[in-house]
Structure formats: structure tokens, C-alpha cells
Scaffold this motif. Structure first.
Motif, PDB file in Angstrom:
ATOM      1  N   SER A 149       0.842  -1.215   0.000  1.00  0.00           N
ATOM      2  CA  SER A 149       0.000   0.000   0.000  1.00  0.00           C
ATOM      3  C   SER A 149       0.865   1.248   0.000  1.00  0.00           C
ATOM      4  N   ARG A 150       1.965   1.197   0.746  1.00  0.00           N
ATOM      5  CA  ARG A 150       2.823   2.392   0.829  1.00  0.00           C
ATOM      6  C   ARG A 150       3.712   2.529  -0.406  1.00  0.00           C
ATOM      7  N   VAL A 151       4.351   1.431  -0.801  1.00  0.00           N
ATOM      8  CA  VAL A 151       5.277   1.545  -1.945  1.00  0.00           C
ATOM      9  C   VAL A 151       4.523   2.018  -3.194  1.00  0.00           C
ATOM     10  N   PHE A 152       3.292   1.522  -3.381  1.00  0.00           N
ATOM     11  CA  PHE A 152       2.553   1.861  -4.604  1.00  0.00           C
ATOM     12  C   PHE A 152       1.408   2.843  -4.343  1.00  0.00           C
ATOM     13  N   MET A 194       9.333  -5.534  10.554  1.00  0.00           N
ATOM     14  CA  MET A 194      10.520  -4.961  11.191  1.00  0.00           C
ATOM     15  C   MET A 194      10.820  -3.523  10.779  1.00  0.00           C
ATOM     16  N   VAL A 195      10.484  -3.144   9.550  1.00  0.00           N
ATOM     17  CA  VAL A 195      10.892  -1.828   9.042  1.00  0.00           C
ATOM     18  C   VAL A 195       9.680  -0.945   8.726  1.00  0.00           C
ATOM     19  N   CYS A 196       8.798  -1.470   7.894  1.00  0.00           N
ATOM     20  CA  CYS A 196       7.642  -0.673   7.481  1.00  0.00           C
ATOM     21  C   CYS A 196       6.506  -0.931   8.477  1.00  0.00           C
ATOM     22  N   THR A 197       6.755  -0.572   9.702  1.00  0.00           N
ATOM     23  CA  THR A 197       5.796  -0.872  10.773  1.00  0.00           C
ATOM     24  C   THR A 197       4.620   0.107  10.716  1.00  0.00           C
ATOM     25  N   ASN A 248       5.558   4.819  12.923  1.00  0.00           N
ATOM     26  CA  ASN A 248       6.990   5.051  12.954  1.00  0.00           C
ATOM     27  C   ASN A 248       7.825   4.116  12.068  1.00  0.00           C
ATOM     28  N   PRO A 249       7.514   3.991  10.774  1.00  0.00           N
ATOM     29  CA  PRO A 249       8.329   3.137   9.899  1.00  0.00           C
ATOM     30  C   PRO A 249       9.761   3.660   9.776  1.00  0.00           C
ATOM     31  N   GLN A 250      10.697   2.722   9.684  1.00  0.00           N
ATOM     32  CA  GLN A 250      12.125   3.083   9.652  1.00  0.00           C
ATOM     33  C   GLN A 250      12.596   3.188   8.199  1.00  0.00           C
ATOM     34  N   CYS A 251      12.133   4.231   7.517  1.00  0.00           N
ATOM     35  CA  CYS A 251      12.408   4.341   6.074  1.00  0.00           C
ATOM     36  C   CYS A 251      13.908   4.359   5.757  1.00  0.00           C
ATOM     37  N   ILE A 252      14.703   4.932   6.624  1.00  0.00           N
ATOM     38  CA  ILE A 252      16.139   5.010   6.271  1.00  0.00           C
ATOM     39  C   ILE A 252      16.781   3.624   6.236  1.00  0.00           C
ATOM     40  N   HIS A 253      16.130   2.638   6.841  1.00  0.00           N
ATOM     41  CA  HIS A 253      16.659   1.268   6.783  1.00  0.00           C
ATOM     42  C   HIS A 253      15.930   0.420   5.739  1.00  0.00           C
ATOM     43  N   CYS A 254      15.084   1.050   4.944  1.00  0.00           N
ATOM     44  CA  CYS A 254      14.226   0.283   4.026  1.00  0.00           C
ATOM     45  C   CYS A 254      14.866   0.165   2.643  1.00  0.00           C
ATOM     46  N   PRO A 255      14.929  -1.044   2.101  1.00  0.00           N
ATOM     47  CA  PRO A 255      15.518  -1.210   0.760  1.00  0.00           C
ATOM     48  C   PRO A 255      14.659  -0.584  -0.350  1.00  0.00           C
ATOM     49  N   LEU A 256      13.378  -0.284  -0.028  1.00  0.00           N
ATOM     50  CA  LEU A 256      12.476   0.237  -1.063  1.00  0.00           C
ATOM     51  C   LEU A 256      12.332   1.750  -1.006  1.00  0.00           C
ATOM     52  N   ILE A 257      13.169   2.396  -0.224  1.00  0.00           N
ATOM     53  CA  ILE A 257      13.005   3.841   0.016  1.00  0.00           C
ATOM     54  C   ILE A 257      12.986   4.655  -1.283  1.00  0.00           C
ATOM     55  N   LYS A 258      13.810   4.244  -2.254  1.00  0.00           N
ATOM     56  CA  LYS A 258      13.906   5.072  -3.472  1.00  0.00           C
ATOM     57  C   LYS A 258      12.711   4.911  -4.398  1.00  0.00           C
ATOM     58  N   ILE A 259      11.952   3.838  -4.210  1.00  0.00           N
ATOM     59  CA  ILE A 259      10.795   3.649  -5.109  1.00  0.00           C
ATOM     60  C   ILE A 259       9.470   3.816  -4.370  1.00  0.00           C
ATOM     61  N   CYS A 260       9.532   4.128  -3.102  1.00  0.00           N
ATOM     62  CA  CYS A 260       8.302   4.171  -2.294  1.00  0.00           C
ATOM     63  C   CYS A 260       7.517   5.458  -2.580  1.00  0.00           C
ATOM     64  N   GLN A 261       6.329   5.280  -3.127  1.00  0.00           N
ATOM     65  CA  GLN A 261       5.527   6.455  -3.515  1.00  0.00           C
ATOM     66  C   GLN A 261       4.966   7.204  -2.309  1.00  0.00           C
ATOM     67  N   ALA A 262       4.578   6.483  -1.289  1.00  0.00           N
ATOM     68  CA  ALA A 262       4.034   7.162  -0.100  1.00  0.00           C
ATOM     69  C   ALA A 262       5.109   8.056   0.509  1.00  0.00           C
ATOM     70  N   ARG A 263       6.331   7.565   0.498  1.00  0.00           N
ATOM     71  CA  ARG A 263       7.446   8.342   1.049  1.00  0.00           C
ATOM     72  C   ARG A 263       7.713   9.573   0.159  1.00  0.00           C
ATOM     73  N   GLN A 264       7.690   9.345  -1.160  1.00  0.00           N
ATOM     74  CA  GLN A 264       7.938  10.466  -2.066  1.00  0.00           C
ATOM     75  C   GLN A 264       6.857  11.545  -1.931  1.00  0.00           C
ATOM     76  N   GLN A 322       3.464  11.172   2.457  1.00  0.00           N
ATOM     77  CA  GLN A 322       2.110  10.871   2.966  1.00  0.00           C
ATOM     78  C   GLN A 322       2.039   9.449   3.524  1.00  0.00           C
ATOM     79  N   ILE A 323       3.118   9.034   4.157  1.00  0.00           N
ATOM     80  CA  ILE A 323       3.140   7.645   4.655  1.00  0.00           C
ATOM     81  C   ILE A 323       1.949   7.364   5.570  1.00  0.00           C
ATOM     82  N   ASN A 324       1.598   8.372   6.367  1.00  0.00           N
ATOM     83  CA  ASN A 324       0.511   8.138   7.333  1.00  0.00           C
ATOM     84  C   ASN A 324      -0.860   7.946   6.678  1.00  0.00           C
TER      85      ASN A 324
HETATM   86  S1  SF4 Z   1      10.184   3.682   2.485  1.00  0.00           S
HETATM   87 FE1  SF4 Z   1       8.070   3.135   2.161  1.00  0.00          FE
HETATM   88  S2  SF4 Z   1       8.038   0.908   2.272  1.00  0.00           S
HETATM   89 FE2  SF4 Z   1       9.943   1.587   3.155  1.00  0.00          FE
HETATM   90  S3  SF4 Z   1       9.549   1.774   5.347  1.00  0.00           S
HETATM   91 FE3  SF4 Z   1       9.192   3.771   4.441  1.00  0.00          FE
HETATM   92  S4  SF4 Z   1       7.015   3.774   4.011  1.00  0.00           S
HETATM   93 FE4  SF4 Z   1       7.593   1.657   4.297  1.00  0.00          FE
END
Ligand code: SF4
Length: 360
Positions: free
Chosen positions: A151-154, A195-198, A201-217, A220-222
Motif C-alpha cells: 500500500s505504501r510503496v505503490f 521490522m521496518v515498514c511498521t 513510525n516506519p524506519q524508512c532510512i533502513h528500508c531497501p524500497l526507500i527510493k521507489i516508495c511512492q508514499a514516502r515520495q 504521505q506515509i501516514n
Molecule cells: S520507504 Fe516506504 S516501504 Fe519503506 S519503510 Fe518507508 S514507508 Fe515503508
């Protein structure tokens, strides 16, 4: 499709490489992995946290190392080991499925999605987990953790249980499930969510999908995944009757196999205190001497809240008492091993500790 513009190979590489370094490899069901262990853990993990599940899983595996042993157990024994995990239909389905796999499949889980999904309690995601994690057969999963990550990545709008959002998420889960290394990929997606995308408080800096995550871009993660529409649950109420004999054993009766607390042993119930005398006489052949109600407490189910008022009863056996029936028992925690619903076992403990006594 706009949401699938992330290259599948890149997606797998990111996720699987992360898993190799950081994923969980020491969970009890990952040791000596088998369809039986994966199935058992997946059923237990539905609606339940890993830390809660681990001791239950270990107890089950110790008592029933094989599906054959689980199939041959009584439902009472299964319910007893399950007691406290909640959602008791899972225990009933577990027992039924074990018996089907034992009798119809010679103790071997089928290896097709369709056949697995015909077994009680096994939905599409659980079937996918059994296939991918224990047989390396590519099949998508969509548990709560994976729903959140996708849901977050896309940036999939809507509550994931709503039809449109769910359909979209299954399309994505299917599209990105690889033909190779499906076990590592599936475990990786579950671990990322846990563990990461909880949830908070998701730990985006430790997430392998950070560069493609649309919610992060979108920053609007929340907003993802969408929230469950708020509905206020109805409130029901009941009286649970604590009827003890001279040895301080308490009368329990087995509930019908379906519905709330189906197949578990529970205290007799009464809807109105004014009906108490008649109920005790007609249903149990007991003559009410006195009763005392204790402060009520709330137990919540998915669809309603239950306000429970415990009532201590003193009664004598009438000439036609009906206590010795097969679905009734004088219960003592120290001597009986039965599956009790949580509020009932809590009341039994309070009673055994002398917290529920007659007040003068
Ligand atoms: S970058 Fe996206 S998928 Fe990764 S932890 Fe953050 S919100 Fe979740």
C-alpha cells in the motif's frame, strides 16, 4: 498499469538482498521448515503478534510433532492448548484440516493453491505462504504486513479490506511474486512489514524500497494503508454464573461447536437476573439459595463488546438435577485441562484465589 512501473527484477533484488542481511531466520517455524510447521504458524499468526505466537507454537509442536498426532487429538485438547490466543474458530479449523490431511492426503499437504484453499481455515494468503515458504512453489501472499508495504510503496488508496483496494493489492502481490527464490522473497516481504515498514513510525532510512516508495515520495506515509471506516460496535451483556460444589469445583458446560467460544467450556449464562431461579431449576435442576453479583467488565470481540457480570451462586441439588450430563463438568484448574475462553479462565483464577467470595 501505472503502479507496476517498478521493474520486477529490481524489486526482487532489493527485497531479497535486504532479507539476506537483515531478515528473520531464527523463528521457531523456520527451523526444520515443513508445510505442517508453516501452516500451523500462519494460522496462529492471523490477527496475532509473533511474540505472542512463539510460546503457543512451541507448545503445539512439542505436543503434536506431526500432523497425524494433531489429527488424532481431541478437540478439547487442541482448545486447551489454544486457550488465550483468541479467535477460536481457528483452533476448530486447525483440527478439521489436520484430520482431512491425515485421512485424505496421507499426512501430506496438497501442493496446489486450489486444493489448499478447500481446507478449513486456509485462505488464499495462507495457501500462498504454505506453497512459497515450505515448497518453494511461487504463489503470492497478502497478509497484514505485505498489505502495508505494498500500500505504501505503490500508494494504494483505501482500506486494504475494501474490495477495490484488495483487488489492486492482490494484482501487485501476484505481479511481483518471483518464479525464483520465492521463499526468500516471501519471508522478506513479511519481515519488511514487521521490522521496518511498521504501522507507526516506519524506519524508512533502513528500508531497501526507500527510493521507489511512492508514499514516502509524496510525504504521505501516514495516509497508507487507508484506515478502516469507523463503526461503533454494539454492546451486549450477560451474567456468567459461578456455581461451586462443596469441593470448590465450579460448574462448566460445553458450548455449541459454532459461534462465539464455540466448542469451549464456559460458565452457565443468564441474560436477566430475574430469570435466575427459574433458569437454575429448569436447566440444571438446582434450587437457588442466594446469589451475589460482582462488578462487570468488558470483553471485546470483532463484532461487538460483551459486558460481563460475574454472579456467585449458592444452590442445592434438586431432586431432578441435571449436572451429570456429558456436556457439564465440575471444574478445578488443578485437575482439569480444558479450553476455556479468556474471561472465563480469568474468573476461574479469581475464584481460586478467593477474590470472589460472599460479602457480608
Ligand atoms: S520507504 Fe516506504 S516501504 Fe519503506 S519503510 Fe518507508 S514507508 Fe515503508
Amino acid at each position: 498499469m501505472t503502479n507496476m512501473n517498478v521493474n520486477t527484477k529490481k524489486f526482487h533484488r532489493l527485497v531479497v538482498n535486504w532479507y539476506k542481511k537483515h531478515g528473520r531466520k531464527n523463528l521457531p517455524w523456520q527451523q526444520g521448515i515443513s508445510p505442517y510447521r508453516v501452516w500451523l504458524s500462519e494460522i496462529m499468526l492471523q490477527q496475532t503478534q509473533v511474540t505472542t505466537v512463539i510460546p503457543y507454537f512451541e507448545k503445539f509442536i512439542k505436543r503434536f510433532p506431526t500432523i497425524q498426532q494433531l489429527a488424532k487429538a481431541t478437540l478439547d485438547e487442541v482448545n486447551h492448548l489454544w486457550a488465550g490466543l483468541g479467535y477460536y474458530s481457528r483452533a476448530r479449523n486447525l483440527h478439521k484440516t489436520a484430520q482431512i490431511v491425515h485421512q485424505q492426503y496421507n499426512n501430506k499437504f496438497p501442493s496446489s493453491l486450489q486444493e489448499l484453499m478447500l481446507l478449513p481455515g486456509i485462505g488464499r494468503s495462507t495457501a500462498g505462504a504454505i506453497l512459497s515458504l515450505s515448497m518453494e512453489i511461487p504463489a503470492p501472499i497478502l497478509d497484514g504486513n505485505v498489505k502495508r508495504v505494498l500500500s505504501r510503496v505503490f500508494a494504494i488508496a483505501g482500506w486494504p479490506e475494501e474490495r477495490a483496494a484488495q483487488k489492486r493489492l492482490w494484482e501487485l502481490a501476484t505481479y511481483y511474486t518471483p518464479a525464483q527464490q520465492v521463499k526468500a522473497y516471501t519471508q522478506a516481504m513479511m519481515d519488511l512489514g514487521a521490522m521496518v515498514c511498521t504501522k507507526s513510525n516506519p524506519q524508512c532510512i533502513h528500508c531497501p524500497l526507500i527510493k521507489i516508495c511512492q508514499a514516502r515520495q509524496l510525504n504521505q506515509i501516514n495516509l497508507f494503508p487507508g484506515r478502516k471506516p469507523k463503526i461503533s460496535l454494539p454492546i451486549k451483556s450477560t451474567y456468567l454464573l459461578i456455581i461451586a460444589n462443596s469441593e470448590q469445583a465450579v460448574l462448566l458446560e460445553k458450548r455449541a461447536p459454532v459461534g462465539i467460544w464455540g466448542g469451549l467450556w464456559s460458565l452457565p449464562e443468564c441474560q436477566e437476573l430475574k430469570d435466575l431461579k427459574t433458569l437454575l431449576k429448569q436447566r440444571y435442576g438446582l434450587l437457588l439459595k442466594k446469589h451475589q453479583a460482582y462488578p462487570n467488565f468488558r470483553h471485546s470481540f470483532t463484532h461487538f463488546h460483551l459486558e460481563i457480570t460475574p454472579v456467585l451462586i449458592e444452590a442445592s441439588l434438586g431432586p431432578k438435577h441435571q449436572i451429570a450430563e456429558t456436556n457439564r463438568i465440575w471444574y478445578k484448574e488443578t485437575t482439569n485441562q480444558l479450553g476455556l475462553p479468556k474471561p472465563v479462565s480469568q474468573l476461574m483464577r479469581r475464584y481460586a484465589k478467593g477474590e470472589l467470595t460472599w460479602q457480608k
